[in-house]
Design an enzyme around this catalytic site. Structure first.
Site, PDB file in Angstrom:
ATOM      1  N   ASP A  41      58.748 -27.270  -1.783  1.00 60.82           N
ATOM      2  CA  ASP A  41      59.160 -28.575  -1.827  1.00 60.82           C
ATOM      3  C   ASP A  41      58.507 -29.750  -0.917  1.00 60.82           C
ATOM      4  O   ASP A  41      59.203 -30.518  -0.192  1.00 60.82           O
ATOM      5  CB  ASP A  41      60.882 -28.550  -1.245  1.00 60.82           C
ATOM      6  CG  ASP A  41      61.920 -27.737  -2.064  1.00 60.82           C
ATOM      7  OD1 ASP A  41      61.120 -27.496  -3.247  1.00 60.82           O
ATOM      8  OD2 ASP A  41      62.817 -27.503  -1.687  1.00 60.82           O
ATOM      9  N   LYS A 150      63.066 -26.217  -9.332  1.00 60.25           N
ATOM     10  CA  LYS A 150      64.050 -25.452  -8.964  1.00 60.25           C
ATOM     11  C   LYS A 150      65.257 -26.271  -8.574  1.00 60.25           C
ATOM     12  O   LYS A 150      65.233 -27.447  -7.900  1.00 60.25           O
ATOM     13  CB  LYS A 150      63.836 -24.530  -7.822  1.00 60.25           C
ATOM     14  CG  LYS A 150      63.559 -25.329  -6.217  1.00 60.25           C
ATOM     15  CD  LYS A 150      63.280 -24.380  -5.352  1.00 60.25           C
ATOM     16  CE  LYS A 150      63.122 -24.927  -3.858  1.00 60.25           C
ATOM     17  NZ  LYS A 150      64.164 -25.363  -3.423  1.00 60.25           N
ATOM     18  N   CYS A 183      65.452 -24.377   2.032  1.00 57.86           N
ATOM     19  CA  CYS A 183      65.225 -23.630   0.922  1.00 57.86           C
ATOM     20  C   CYS A 183      63.845 -22.826   1.247  1.00 57.86           C
ATOM     21  O   CYS A 183      63.968 -21.880   0.582  1.00 57.86           O
ATOM     22  CB  CYS A 183      64.304 -24.999   0.249  1.00 57.86           C
ATOM     23  SG  CYS A 183      65.518 -26.069  -0.496  1.00 57.86           S
TER      24      CYS A 183
END
Length: 248
Positions: A41, A150, A183
């Site tokens: 990310d 995702k 995450c």
């Protein structure tokens, strides 16, 4: 197994990987061709002023050096033949993938809560196709890399990650990215429960929230779920392996 042997996957003959990485709580060995580097990310949303985390009140002022160290880790991985996997967290522009009030994500996602509090932000935060969703300019996937969207914290949830890794004989996952305590840790934990060895390069990650959350996440990982190292050690371990493989 020898008492001083490194951790890490061993093949049926008992051989451990050719690359040994200094790490906490002990060194871990892996083979480059059975390893991926995962970049979690690294989007404007999480690493850039004006992105989602910043707008939601989280401090992103220290992400610049993290981006630089991730770039180093990516370069070292590519030079060693380690495939790079990039994740982008977010949803379709109508946020159908985010789930409605029947989903805990609707209640806990700070991006969704920020947009409900500030309607002018709607369809700007973590929406596919937006600046917020895009990877930061300094980090660019190359041909041969894997780029996966995702919809939740874990990179294993509702994605083809597991099947793609198993098809390539991957055993070890090396993690970088944001956020360590959300995450990164979520994906590493899910990998642990799928029998992958997870390593975090601590100085190539950044937390969402105060620094204590970074320390706590790393301590939790090294105690229960994986191993913790850094970018310089990763570079050195891969360079040593490369030197051993070059004929004299």
């Amino acid at each position: 197994m020898e008492a001083d042997a490194p951790a890490g996957y061993r093949d049926p003959s008992g051989r451990h990987g050719a690359v040994t990485l200094p790490a906490r709580p002990e060194p871990i060995a892996f083979d480059a061709d059975a390893t991926v580097l995962i970049v979690v990310d690294m989007q404007n949303a999480y690493a850039t002023k004006g992105g989602y985390l910043d707008l939601a009140g989280f401090d992103v002022s220290a992400t610049g050096p993290v981006i630089e160290r991730i770039a180093r880790a990516v370069a070292a991985a590519r030079a060693a033949g380690i495939r790079v996997v990039w994740f982008q967290n977010g949803w379709d522009p109508d946020y159908v993938e985010a789930g409605g009030p029947g989903s805990p994500n609707w209640h806990k996602s700070n991006a969704l809560k920020t947009m409900r509090r500030r309607p002018e932000m709607n369809q700007r935060l973590l929406a596919k196709g937006t600046w917020d969703y895009a990877l930061v300019d300094a980090l660019t996937p190359e041909p041969g890399d894997i780029v996966l969207p995702k919809p939740r914290y874990s990179g294993f949830y509702n994605t083809p990650l597991d099947s793609m890794l198993r098809a390539r004989g991957i055993r070890t996952l090396v993690f970088t990215g944001i956020a360590t305590n959300v995450c990164v840790e979520s994906t590493l934990r899910d990998g642990y429960h799928r029998e992958y060895f997870g390593i975090v390069l601590a100085d190539a990650t950044h937390q969402a929230g105060p620094p204590a959350l970074q320390e706590g996440a790393l301590r939790n990982i090294e105690t229960f779920f994986g191993w913790v190292s850094d970018v310089a050690a990763f570079e050195a371990a891969l360079s040593s392996d490369e030197a051993r493989r070059i004929p004299a």
